[in-house]
Design an enzyme around this catalytic site. Structure first.
Site, PDB file in Angstrom:
ATOM      1  N   SER A   1       0.832  -1.208   0.000  1.00  0.00           N
ATOM      2  CA  SER A   1       0.000   0.000   0.000  1.00  0.00           C
ATOM      3  C   SER A   1       0.859   1.248   0.000  1.00  0.00           C
ATOM      4  O   SER A   1       0.406   2.300  -0.449  1.00  0.00           O
ATOM      5  CB  SER A   1      -0.839   0.085   1.272  1.00  0.00           C
ATOM      6  OG  SER A   1      -1.546  -1.075   1.494  1.00  0.00           O
TER       7      SER A   1
ATOM      8  N   HIS B   1      -2.331  -3.490  -6.512  1.00  0.00           N
ATOM      9  CA  HIS B   1      -2.824  -3.046  -5.207  1.00  0.00           C
ATOM     10  C   HIS B   1      -4.331  -3.247  -5.109  1.00  0.00           C
ATOM     11  O   HIS B   1      -5.112  -2.487  -5.689  1.00  0.00           O
ATOM     12  CB  HIS B   1      -2.442  -1.564  -4.998  1.00  0.00           C
ATOM     13  CG  HIS B   1      -2.800  -1.042  -3.647  1.00  0.00           C
ATOM     14  ND1 HIS B   1      -3.175   0.262  -3.428  1.00  0.00           N
ATOM     15  CD2 HIS B   1      -2.833  -1.648  -2.431  1.00  0.00           C
ATOM     16  CE1 HIS B   1      -3.420   0.430  -2.136  1.00  0.00           C
ATOM     17  NE2 HIS B   1      -3.226  -0.711  -1.518  1.00  0.00           N
TER      18      HIS B   1
ATOM     19  N   GLU C   1      -5.278  -1.139  -8.276  1.00  0.00           N
ATOM     20  CA  GLU C   1      -4.322  -0.200  -8.869  1.00  0.00           C
ATOM     21  C   GLU C   1      -3.167  -1.020  -9.455  1.00  0.00           C
ATOM     22  O   GLU C   1      -2.575  -1.847  -8.747  1.00  0.00           O
ATOM     23  CB  GLU C   1      -3.805   0.779  -7.804  1.00  0.00           C
ATOM     24  CG  GLU C   1      -4.886   1.742  -7.320  1.00  0.00           C
ATOM     25  CD  GLU C   1      -4.450   2.673  -6.197  1.00  0.00           C
ATOM     26  OE1 GLU C   1      -5.069   3.731  -6.048  1.00  0.00           O
ATOM     27  OE2 GLU C   1      -3.492   2.336  -5.454  1.00  0.00           O
TER      28      GLU C   1
ATOM     29  N   ASN D   1      -4.826   6.356  -1.943  1.00  0.00           N
ATOM     30  CA  ASN D   1      -4.298   6.777  -0.649  1.00  0.00           C
ATOM     31  C   ASN D   1      -3.663   8.161  -0.695  1.00  0.00           C
ATOM     32  O   ASN D   1      -3.332   8.730   0.341  1.00  0.00           O
ATOM     33  CB  ASN D   1      -3.317   5.740  -0.098  1.00  0.00           C
ATOM     34  CG  ASN D   1      -4.066   4.557   0.499  1.00  0.00           C
ATOM     35  OD1 ASN D   1      -5.223   4.683   0.907  1.00  0.00           O
ATOM     36  ND2 ASN D   1      -3.426   3.404   0.530  1.00  0.00           N
TER      37      ASN D   1
HETATM   38  N1  LIG Z   1      -5.354  -4.536   5.124  1.00  0.00           N
HETATM   39  C1  LIG Z   1      -5.580  -3.679   4.158  1.00  0.00           C
HETATM   40  O1  LIG Z   1      -6.575  -2.924   4.173  1.00  0.00           O
HETATM   41  C2  LIG Z   1      -4.662  -3.609   2.971  1.00  0.00           C
HETATM   42  C3  LIG Z   1      -5.146  -3.086   1.770  1.00  0.00           C
HETATM   43  C4  LIG Z   1      -4.306  -3.082   0.646  1.00  0.00           C
HETATM   44  C5  LIG Z   1      -3.005  -3.548   0.767  1.00  0.00           C
HETATM   45  N2  LIG Z   1      -2.559  -4.035   1.960  1.00  0.00           N
HETATM   46  C6  LIG Z   1      -1.163  -4.550   1.995  1.00  0.00           C
HETATM   47  O2  LIG Z   1      -1.233  -5.962   1.886  1.00  0.00           O
HETATM   48  C7  LIG Z   1      -0.185  -6.561   2.641  1.00  0.00           C
HETATM   49  C8  LIG Z   1      -0.757  -7.535   3.650  1.00  0.00           C
HETATM   50  O3  LIG Z   1      -1.664  -6.867   4.481  1.00  0.00           O
HETATM   51  P1  LIG Z   1      -2.726  -7.669   5.387  1.00  0.00           P
HETATM   52  O4  LIG Z   1      -3.618  -6.638   5.977  1.00  0.00           O
HETATM   53  O5  LIG Z   1      -3.302  -8.803   4.633  1.00  0.00           O
HETATM   54  O6  LIG Z   1      -1.751  -8.243   6.527  1.00  0.00           O
HETATM   55  P2  LIG Z   1      -2.028  -9.442   7.546  1.00  0.00           P
HETATM   56  O7  LIG Z   1      -1.203  -9.143   8.734  1.00  0.00           O
HETATM   57  O8  LIG Z   1      -3.493  -9.692   7.693  1.00  0.00           O
HETATM   58  O9  LIG Z   1      -1.412 -10.728   6.802  1.00  0.00           O
HETATM   59  C9  LIG Z   1      -0.056 -10.882   6.502  1.00  0.00           C
HETATM   60  C10 LIG Z   1       0.239 -12.381   6.442  1.00  0.00           C
HETATM   61  O10 LIG Z   1       1.560 -12.538   5.895  1.00  0.00           O
HETATM   62  C11 LIG Z   1       2.204 -13.573   6.616  1.00  0.00           C
HETATM   63  N3  LIG Z   1       3.653 -13.364   6.492  1.00  0.00           N
HETATM   64  C12 LIG Z   1       4.399 -12.396   7.072  1.00  0.00           C
HETATM   65  N4  LIG Z   1       5.688 -12.517   6.682  1.00  0.00           N
HETATM   66  C13 LIG Z   1       5.737 -13.574   5.824  1.00  0.00           C
HETATM   67  C14 LIG Z   1       6.781 -14.193   5.094  1.00  0.00           C
HETATM   68  N5  LIG Z   1       8.024 -13.742   5.175  1.00  0.00           N
HETATM   69  N6  LIG Z   1       6.462 -15.245   4.304  1.00  0.00           N
HETATM   70  C15 LIG Z   1       5.206 -15.715   4.223  1.00  0.00           C
HETATM   71  N7  LIG Z   1       4.172 -15.164   4.913  1.00  0.00           N
HETATM   72  C16 LIG Z   1       4.443 -14.118   5.705  1.00  0.00           C
HETATM   73  C17 LIG Z   1       1.695 -13.457   8.038  1.00  0.00           C
HETATM   74  O11 LIG Z   1       1.841 -14.693   8.714  1.00  0.00           O
HETATM   75  C18 LIG Z   1       0.224 -13.068   7.794  1.00  0.00           C
HETATM   76  O12 LIG Z   1      -0.602 -14.203   7.747  1.00  0.00           O
HETATM   77  C19 LIG Z   1       0.621  -5.406   3.207  1.00  0.00           C
HETATM   78  O13 LIG Z   1       1.653  -5.086   2.312  1.00  0.00           O
HETATM   79  C20 LIG Z   1      -0.402  -4.287   3.271  1.00  0.00           C
HETATM   80  O14 LIG Z   1       0.191  -3.011   3.246  1.00  0.00           O
HETATM   81  C21 LIG Z   1      -3.354  -4.087   3.055  1.00  0.00           C
END
Ligand SMILES: NC(=O)c1ccc[n+]([C@@H]2O[C@H](COP(=O)([O-])OP(=O)(O)OC[C@H]3O[C@@H](n4cnc5c(N)ncnc54)[C@H](O)[C@@H]3O)[C@@H](O)[C@H]2O)c1
Length: 395
Positions: free
Chosen positions: A131, A152, A164, A202
């Protein structure tokens, strides 16, 4: 030549295999979207429990869709059967496309991508769901950085149409366009964005929160009145309700990161009001208290019913949002069509901001901005040159 674009073009017509790394909120949703589009999906997480939670969540969603008659039980079983889970990166070997959705840290993403690249075939495309990080900086970790692109998705990925598509500086020419078409084939509404802080949504959405906080900070209006005024022009939630929904920690972190990444442009300055709420751990719905009190028996404060005040709030927030949309076009971050798609399909704005600006009259938006600029003398309220030029053409 154009090996990576060809991989994506092939994925549009053949089932192919899509890898998703990270089975949290985003990865689970992206895996569901890819499986619904007919791909075999390999979902990877370090944490076995996260994979189990993701399987349970997908089953629940599928059961609900079957219950509602949106899918047959066989289709739901087939979709779930297409998602295979593993804790081993080596399982990603057959993937044509791998989308990463792990923790938002540059060093971790870079090392995970370097590992993935050593496992997948030479034509596989690698995508990040970051993000706030630079796709270009993530791509640097690869032997073939031209295979990297930003995809994204918005939360929840199966429900929010926007994706995106962000080419890095190194991305193979044409790979972004091929990904755009693939996302459309997945039933998404893609928007092409330059690799800049906050991409489109964003960045352009910042004033929705920032101006609301500023008006409250100055005592121009209270939170409930700001929310009511914005709901009455078609937003599903007012700024404070929305920040409470997103979480004040998450929303504040995005604002702070965009502010720093934009070299401290005052347009994106975070608010002490929000910082204090985050410090108090009044994060919103998830902690039972944010700008509003969500605890049992709490009563919402009533908005002030003053039409003039509502108009002032709406004019100020809309002028800043419309200016931001024009600035994104001015800085070649996206096209007019893409900024309109982004704000209506990614954050449910009732209208595209450019169309909204034209409907109100661009001259009105300029007058609102110039009045703010005169009153405050702050660079925050400067009018985008493209907005002035568009207004001059309209006149
Ligand atoms: N939550 C949102 O609203 C949102 C929206 C768009 C983008 N994002 C982006 O998406 C990504 C994930 O966000 P999320 O909210 O799903 O996070 P989350 O914490 O819900 O999930 C992340 C997952 O990744 C796993 N993980 C961490 N390190 C790892 C590794 N080295 N290898 C394999 N698995 C690993 C964790 O165990 C966890 O299950 C981030 O980059 C975030 O910025 C989030």
């Amino acid at each position: 030549m154009n090996a990576f674009s060809t991989t994506i073009e092939r994925l549009r017509v053949t089932p192919g295999t899509v890898g998703v790394i990270g089975s949290g909120a985003m990865g689970s949703g992206i895996a569901q979207v890819a499986a619904a589009a007919g791909h075999h999906v390999l979902l990877i997480d370090l944490d076995e429990a996260a994979l189990d939670r993701s399987a349970t969540a997908l089953k629940k969603v599928m059961d609900r869709l079957v219950e509602k008659g949106r899918m047959t039980a066989d289709e739901a079983d087939a979709l779930q059967g297409r998602v295979v889970r593993s804790t081993s990166m080596a399982a990603l070997a057959p993937c044509d496309l791998v989308i990463e959705a792990i923790v938002e840290r540059l060093d971790v993403k870079q090392s995970v991508f370097a590992e993935v690249e050593s496992v997948v075939g030479p034509d596989a495309v690698l995508a990040t769901n970051t993000s706030s990080l630079s796709v270009t900086a993530i791509a640097r970790a690869l032997e073939a950085p031209e295979r990297m692109v930003g995809l994204h998705f918005f939360n929840p990925a199966p429900l929010m149409p926007l994706v995106e598509v962000i080419p890095a500086l190194q991305t193979e020419p044409g790979l972004d366009a091929a990904c755009f078409e693939l996302m459309a084939r997945w039933g998404k509404s893609p928007a092409l964005a330059k690799d800049t802080p906050g991409f489109i949504v964003n960045r352009v959405a910042r004033p929705f929160y920032g101006e609301a906080l500023r008006m409250v900070e100055e005592g121009i209006a209270d939170m409930a009145t700001v929310d009511e005024a914005m709901r009455s022009v078609g937003f599903r939630m007012g700024p404070f309700e929305l920040m409470d929904f997103i979480g004040n920690d998450v929303n504040y972190a995005v604002t702070e990161s965009v502010f720093a990444a934009m070299y401290f442009d005052p347009r994106y300055r975070p608010s002490l009001v929000q910082k204090r709420h985050a410090e108090a751990h009044w994060l919103g719905r998830k902690t039972g208290r944010g700008y509003y009190d969500y605890r049992e028996g709490a009563v919402r404060p009533a908005p002030v019913a003053d039409p003039k005040l509502h108009q002032l709030i709406q004019d100020r927030i809309l002028a800043m949002l419309i200016n931001e949309a024009f600035d994104a076009m001015h800085m070649n971050i996206c096209s007019e069509a893409d900024v309109e798609t982004a704000m209506t399909r990614g954050v449910n704005y009732p209208k595209g901001l450019v169309a909204w600006g034209r409907e109100r009259g661009l001259a009105q938006t300029i007058a609102d901005l110039d009045a703010l600029s005169n009153r405050y003398g702050e660079d925050r309220y400067r009018c985008c040159p493209l907005l002035r030029e568009a207004a001059a053409q309209e006149a």
